[in-house]
Write a protein that holds these residues in place. Structure first.
Motif, PDB file in Angstrom:
ATOM      1  N   GLN A  82      31.873  39.237  55.115  1.00  0.00           N
ATOM      2  CA  GLN A  82      30.638  39.772  55.670  1.00  0.00           C
ATOM      3  C   GLN A  82      30.740  41.282  55.646  1.00  0.00           C
ATOM      4  OE1 GLN A  82      27.800  38.211  56.803  1.00  0.00           O
ATOM      5  NE2 GLN A  82      26.969  40.274  57.049  1.00  0.00           N
ATOM      6  N   MET A  83      29.792  41.919  54.991  1.00  0.00           N
ATOM      7  CA  MET A  83      29.819  43.366  54.837  1.00  0.00           C
ATOM      8  C   MET A  83      28.584  43.955  55.510  1.00  0.00           C
ATOM      9  SD  MET A  83      31.145  43.699  50.890  1.00  0.00           S
ATOM     10  CE  MET A  83      29.615  43.127  50.206  1.00  0.00           C
ATOM     11  N   ASP A  84      28.801  44.728  56.548  1.00  0.00           N
ATOM     12  CA  ASP A  84      27.721  45.372  57.292  1.00  0.00           C
ATOM     13  C   ASP A  84      27.819  46.885  57.163  1.00  0.00           C
ATOM     14  OD1 ASP A  84      28.367  42.896  59.786  1.00  0.00           O
ATOM     15  OD2 ASP A  84      26.762  42.884  58.300  1.00  0.00           O
ATOM     16  N   SER A  85      26.737  47.556  57.512  1.00  0.00           N
ATOM     17  CA  SER A  85      26.697  49.028  57.458  1.00  0.00           C
ATOM     18  C   SER A  85      27.217  49.537  56.121  1.00  0.00           C
ATOM     19  CB  SER A  85      27.528  49.618  58.610  1.00  0.00           C
ATOM     20  OG  SER A  85      27.053  49.156  59.854  1.00  0.00           O
ATOM     21  N   LEU A  86      26.718  48.966  55.064  1.00  0.00           N
ATOM     22  CA  LEU A  86      27.216  49.306  53.730  1.00  0.00           C
ATOM     23  C   LEU A  86      26.919  50.754  53.375  1.00  0.00           C
ATOM     24  CD1 LEU A  86      26.355  45.978  51.959  1.00  0.00           C
ATOM     25  CD2 LEU A  86      28.609  47.054  51.935  1.00  0.00           C
ATOM     26  N   LYS A  87      27.860  51.343  52.626  1.00  0.00           N
ATOM     27  CA  LYS A  87      27.744  52.727  52.202  1.00  0.00           C
ATOM     28  C   LYS A  87      27.764  52.788  50.665  1.00  0.00           C
ATOM     29  CE  LYS A  87      30.570  54.192  56.148  1.00  0.00           C
ATOM     30  NZ  LYS A  87      31.807  54.910  56.559  1.00  0.00           N
ATOM     31  N   PRO A  88      27.216  53.832  50.082  1.00  0.00           N
ATOM     32  CA  PRO A  88      27.261  53.947  48.617  1.00  0.00           C
ATOM     33  C   PRO A  88      28.686  53.865  48.056  1.00  0.00           C
ATOM     34  CG  PRO A  88      25.694  55.514  49.503  1.00  0.00           C
ATOM     35  CD  PRO A  88      26.385  54.890  50.689  1.00  0.00           C
ATOM     36  N   GLU A  89      29.670  54.340  48.801  1.00  0.00           N
ATOM     37  CA  GLU A  89      31.055  54.285  48.322  1.00  0.00           C
ATOM     38  C   GLU A  89      31.632  52.871  48.350  1.00  0.00           C
ATOM     39  OE1 GLU A  89      29.809  56.338  50.674  1.00  0.00           O
ATOM     40  OE2 GLU A  89      31.258  56.646  52.320  1.00  0.00           O
ATOM     41  N   ASP A  90      30.902  51.910  48.887  1.00  0.00           N
ATOM     42  CA  ASP A  90      31.321  50.516  48.816  1.00  0.00           C
ATOM     43  C   ASP A  90      30.930  49.879  47.482  1.00  0.00           C
ATOM     44  OD1 ASP A  90      30.362  50.186  52.247  1.00  0.00           O
ATOM     45  OD2 ASP A  90      32.401  50.397  51.464  1.00  0.00           O
ATOM     46  N   THR A  91      30.177  50.593  46.672  1.00  0.00           N
ATOM     47  CA  THR A  91      29.766  50.078  45.371  1.00  0.00           C
ATOM     48  C   THR A  91      30.984  49.789  44.509  1.00  0.00           C
ATOM     49  OG1 THR A  91      27.656  51.231  45.403  1.00  0.00           O
ATOM     50  CG2 THR A  91      28.532  50.618  43.243  1.00  0.00           C
ATOM     51  N   ALA A  92      31.081  48.548  44.028  1.00  0.00           N
ATOM     52  CA  ALA A  92      32.243  48.121  43.244  1.00  0.00           C
ATOM     53  C   ALA A  92      32.041  46.676  42.812  1.00  0.00           C
ATOM     54  CB  ALA A  92      33.523  48.226  44.071  1.00  0.00           C
ATOM     55  N   VAL A  93      32.921  46.219  41.934  1.00  0.00           N
ATOM     56  CA  VAL A  93      33.032  44.791  41.677  1.00  0.00           C
ATOM     57  C   VAL A  93      34.038  44.242  42.680  1.00  0.00           C
ATOM     58  CG1 VAL A  93      33.666  43.003  40.021  1.00  0.00           C
ATOM     59  CG2 VAL A  93      32.492  45.072  39.233  1.00  0.00           C
ATOM     60  N   TYR A  94      33.650  43.204  43.389  1.00  0.00           N
ATOM     61  CA  TYR A  94      34.497  42.611  44.423  1.00  0.00           C
ATOM     62  C   TYR A  94      35.126  41.327  43.884  1.00  0.00           C
ATOM     63  CZ  TYR A  94      32.964  45.918  47.916  1.00  0.00           C
ATOM     64  OH  TYR A  94      32.746  47.076  48.620  1.00  0.00           O
ATOM     65  N   TYR A  95      36.432  41.229  44.062  1.00  0.00           N
ATOM     66  CA  TYR A  95      37.201  40.099  43.554  1.00  0.00           C
ATOM     67  C   TYR A  95      37.832  39.322  44.699  1.00  0.00           C
ATOM     68  CZ  TYR A  95      36.982  42.450  39.028  1.00  0.00           C
ATOM     69  OH  TYR A  95      36.553  43.049  37.857  1.00  0.00           O
ATOM     70  N   CYS A  96      37.759  38.018  44.593  1.00  0.00           N
ATOM     71  CA  CYS A  96      38.449  37.106  45.486  1.00  0.00           C
ATOM     72  C   CYS A  96      39.844  36.864  44.927  1.00  0.00           C
ATOM     73  CB  CYS A  96      37.648  35.811  45.546  1.00  0.00           C
ATOM     74  SG  CYS A  96      38.436  34.431  46.350  1.00  0.00           S
ATOM     75  N   ALA A  97      40.836  36.748  45.806  1.00  0.00           N
ATOM     76  CA  ALA A  97      42.207  36.532  45.372  1.00  0.00           C
ATOM     77  C   ALA A  97      42.879  35.508  46.267  1.00  0.00           C
ATOM     78  CB  ALA A  97      42.979  37.844  45.421  1.00  0.00           C
ATOM     79  N   ALA A  98      43.816  34.760  45.687  1.00  0.00           N
ATOM     80  CA  ALA A  98      44.535  33.743  46.451  1.00  0.00           C
ATOM     81  C   ALA A  98      46.022  33.816  46.170  1.00  0.00           C
ATOM     82  CB  ALA A  98      44.012  32.353  46.104  1.00  0.00           C
ATOM     83  N   GLN A  99      46.779  33.381  47.145  1.00  0.00           N
ATOM     84  CA  GLN A  99      48.245  33.416  47.113  1.00  0.00           C
ATOM     85  C   GLN A  99      48.757  34.851  47.091  1.00  0.00           C
ATOM     86  OE1 GLN A  99      49.951  30.810  44.142  1.00  0.00           O
ATOM     87  NE2 GLN A  99      49.543  29.013  45.397  1.00  0.00           N
ATOM     88  N   LEU A 100      48.370  35.595  48.089  1.00  0.00           N
ATOM     89  CA  LEU A 100      48.877  36.944  48.291  1.00  0.00           C
ATOM     90  C   LEU A 100      50.148  36.868  49.118  1.00  0.00           C
ATOM     91  CD1 LEU A 100      45.461  38.497  49.334  1.00  0.00           C
ATOM     92  CD2 LEU A 100      46.577  38.782  47.142  1.00  0.00           C
ATOM     93  N   SER A 101      51.115  37.728  48.835  1.00  0.00           N
ATOM     94  CA  SER A 101      52.346  37.666  49.604  1.00  0.00           C
ATOM     95  C   SER A 101      52.614  38.951  50.390  1.00  0.00           C
ATOM     96  CB  SER A 101      53.535  37.369  48.687  1.00  0.00           C
ATOM     97  OG  SER A 101      53.625  38.351  47.673  1.00  0.00           O
ATOM     98  N   ILE A 102      52.017  40.048  50.018  1.00  0.00           N
ATOM     99  CA  ILE A 102      52.244  41.324  50.674  1.00  0.00           C
ATOM    100  C   ILE A 102      50.894  41.903  51.071  1.00  0.00           C
ATOM    101  CG2 ILE A 102      53.191  43.652  50.423  1.00  0.00           C
ATOM    102  CD1 ILE A 102      55.041  42.531  48.258  1.00  0.00           C
ATOM    103  N   VAL A 103      50.799  42.446  52.281  1.00  0.00           N
ATOM    104  CA  VAL A 103      49.541  43.035  52.724  1.00  0.00           C
ATOM    105  C   VAL A 103      49.279  44.311  51.937  1.00  0.00           C
ATOM    106  CG1 VAL A 103      48.283  44.019  54.664  1.00  0.00           C
ATOM    107  CG2 VAL A 103      49.832  42.098  55.036  1.00  0.00           C
TER     108      VAL A 103
END
Length: 123
Positions: A82-103
């Motif tokens: 959920q993305m609120d208060s969006l800013k122009p600098e949030d413009t990007a391609v957003y990718y979902c990822a699974a099996q992450l091991s490091i923050v």
């Protein structure tokens, strides 16, 4: 075959909201850390947020903290952002990822990636 399919990207005005979804198929990710990354032309993939399997722990990039909320529905094998208060600098391609091991690993260390969904925020 495993697939992560994102949806929900769109063109929105600054200050607006969007909800991204990522549906996984081919296997369950209910015991895996999942997350969201974003990328703009000429830059590497940037950490946005991640969530542990039980949803007890969430992490956010400083740039989105307080504006974005990550969640998951393990029964539906679905991840949300959920993305609120969006800013122009949030413009990007957003990718979902699974099996992450490091923050917030750089480069990202996910084993599975979606194809991305475009988010464009106009000023």
């Amino acid at each position: 075959q495993v697939h992560l399919v994102e949806s929900g990207g769109a063109l929105v005005e600054a200050g607006g909201s969007l909800r991204l979804s990522c549906v996984a198929s081919g296997r369950t990710f209910s015991t895996d850390v999942m997350g969201w990354f974003r990328q703009t032309p000429g830059k590497g993939r940037e950490f946005v947020s991640q969530i542990d399997p039980s949803s007890r722990r969430t992490y956010y990039a400083d740039s989105v903290k307080g504006r974005f909320t990550i969640s998951r529905d393990n029964a539906r094998n679905t991840l949300y952002l959920q993305m609120d208060s969006l800013k122009p600098e949030d413009t990007a391609v957003y990718y979902c990822a699974a099996q992450l091991s490091i923050v917030a690993a750089t480069p990202p260390d996910a084993n599975y990636w979606g194809q991305g969904t475009q988010v464009t925020v106009s000023s």
